[in-house]
Enzyme design. Structure first.
Site, short mmCIF file in Angstrom:
data_model
loop_
_atom_site.label_atom_id
_atom_site.label_comp_id
_atom_site.label_asym_id
_atom_site.label_seq_id
_atom_site.Cartn_x
_atom_site.Cartn_y
_atom_site.Cartn_z
CG HIS A 58 -1.71 -1.24 1.40
ND1 HIS A 58 -2.98 -1.43 0.93
CD2 HIS A 58 -1.36 -2.41 1.99
CE1 HIS A 58 -3.39 -2.66 1.24
NE2 HIS A 58 -2.42 -3.27 1.88
CB SER A 102 12.52 23.75 -14.88
OG SER A 102 11.73 24.93 -14.94
CE LYS A 125 10.61 21.07 -11.32
NZ LYS A 125 9.90 20.07 -10.54
CG ASN A 136 11.66 18.24 -14.06
OD1 ASN A 136 11.52 18.23 -12.83
ND2 ASN A 136 11.44 19.31 -14.79
CD GLU A 169 7.89 13.26 -15.43
OE1 GLU A 169 6.90 13.92 -15.11
OE2 GLU A 169 8.98 13.77 -15.74
#
Ligand code: ARG
Length: 455
Positions: free
Chosen positions: A153, A274, A280, A282, A287
């Protein structure tokens, strides 16, 4: 190609909706390959003279060279790759080229090209998945003993090793490769010679063309041969399941690379910055891998929907099998490659893993297990008692193993100091020795076994 029966040519819009060459030109190698096999068989069966056969062979080589060089001209009045190749061949080879279509139809032709293409694609996919397994195995080996929090979980559950966690993905990929092999084995039958749908009166040799193209055997039923696309569905189903697996790994990399986790540093080569926030870093590649699973799953649904309730045999609906298949397999190939690149170059930061592994009383099960083994309690009662110990630790703001003997005896009077041997993270890990468990000794053996399977 069918001018004999018509007064007028097709509307421009008809050509536009009908044309498949913008996407099925991808099949050009497969199309030429099967034309060579078909021509050789026609010659062997006395259906083509030696001279015509030679003209076809030479002509096909020229077509091949033109497509390869990018000088081939594509036009909407020639619907698909099959018509393009045959048309150009006839320009080059004259009447011999116009004999090539004896005893075949575009219906068996397209099915054959698609199977050849799917077979090659599955082989590349298998190699890609294998490379990803190897990359994961490298880290699993290095981190067979590295403690990390195991989650259920997404809550702290029990300590595991990073190696064990990574090996879970190696197992998933192993099954993915099994599905790839199964799909390959089942699709490796040859539709060629089914002609339009009913076979042909010419004395063709389907065994010979099947063998020449590396197929296991000719497909048994000519109607099935031209009408079925379950091989496309199987490729996409294997692809979709693999993509779902990749999306889980990608998601963990996204999560693990956040400051909140800090488990992993993704390589610069697979990160982006960014345009506004200078700090940043990323995880875009991860993704995108996570997201591409969506279109791969969508492709399966698209083609299943095309096939559903489609009457036998061939219908033009089947032309719609191509774009989703090409797109999905391409998306999967780039996902596998990017993930492999990321995994190969990433570094794990073991300190945050170790720290997080201690949070949330992850050895509460070990306490319950100890009460079963050493105090003879039924597991349900032991579970309840360990739960009370957790509550007490929470009240005190301490870890389970920081409770005093007196604290624990206030819950179960039989508790002895031995209990502290099992409350630490390392002992919890070392004791997970049941088959398939997380104990570092087992993880090392599992790495070795996975290596042996891979090589
Ligand atoms: N372009 C067609 C396809 O991809 C080839 C087969 C055409 N056959 C036909 N009878 N119109 O399905």
């Amino acid at each position: 190609m069918w001018g004999g029966r018509f007064d007028a040519g097709p509307a421009e819009l008809m050509q536009r909706i009908n044309a498949s060459h913008p996407f099925d030109r991808k099949l050009w190698r497969q199309d030429i390959r099967q034309s060579r096999a078909h021509a050789a068989m026609l010659k062997d069966r006395g259906l083509l003279s030696g001279a015509d056969h030679q003209a076809i062979v030479d002509g096909l080589s020229q077509v091949e060279a033109e497509i390869e060089a990018g000088t081939f001209s594509w036009r909407d009045d020639l619907e698909d790759i099959h018509m393009h190749v045959e048309h150009r061949l006839s320009e080059i080879a004259g009447p011999a080229g116009r004999r090539l279509h004896t005893a075949r139809s575009r219906n068996d032709q397209v099915a054959t090209s698609m199977r050849l293409w799917a077979r090659d694609t599955l082989d590349h996919l298998d190699a890609g998945l294998r490379a990803l397994q190897s990359a994961l195995l490298e880290h699993a080996d290095r981190h067979a003993d590295t403690v990390m929090p195991g989650f259920t979980h997404l809550q702290p559950a029990q300590p595991v090793t990073l190696g064990h966690h990574l090996l879970a993905y190696v197992e998933m990929l192993e099954r993915d490769r099994g599905r790839v092999r199964d799909a390959r084995e089942r699709l490796n039958e040859c539709p060629l010679g089914a002609a339009a749908l009913a076979g042909t009166p010419f004395p063709i040799d389907r065994e010979a063309t099947a063998a020449a193209l590396g197929f296991r055997r000719p497909m048994r039923n000519s109607i099935d041969a031209v009408s079925d696309r379950d091989f496309v569905l199987e490729v996409l189903s294997a692809a979709a399941i693999a993509a779902v697996h990749l999306s889980r790994l990608a998601e963990e990399l996204v999560l693990w690379s956040t400051p909140a986790f800090g488990f992993v540093k993704l390589p610069d080569a697979f990160s982006t910055g960014s345009s506004i926030m200078p700090q940043k870093r990323n995880p875009d590649a991860a993704e995108l891998v996570r997201a591409k699973s969506g279109r791969i799953l969508g492709a399966f649904v698209a083609i299943a929907t095309v096939l559903k309730a489609l009457p036998l045999a061939y219908a033009k609906d089947l032309q719609e099998d191509k774009e989703p298949l090409f797109d999905a397999t391409e998306a999967l190939a780039v996902s596998v490659a990017a993930l492999t690149g990321m995994v190969e170059a990433l570094t794990f930061d073991t300190a945050p893993m170790q720290a997080m592994a201690a949070v949330g009383h992850p050895t509460a099960t070990d306490l319950a297990d100890w009460l079963v083994t050493s105090a003879g309690m039924p597991f349900r009662d032991a579970h309840e008692a360990a739960g009370r110990a957790v509550r007490l630790a929470e009240e005190r703001g301490c870890r389970l193993e920081e409770l005093s003997l007196g604290d624990l005896q206030s819950i179960v009077p039989d508790v002895t100091t031995d209990v502290f041997d099992v409350l630490g993270i390392d002992s919890s890990l070392a004791r997970r020795t049941s088959a398939g468990g997380s104990a570092p000794t087992l993880v090392r053996a599992a790495v070795a076994a996975a290596r042996a399977r891979l090589s």
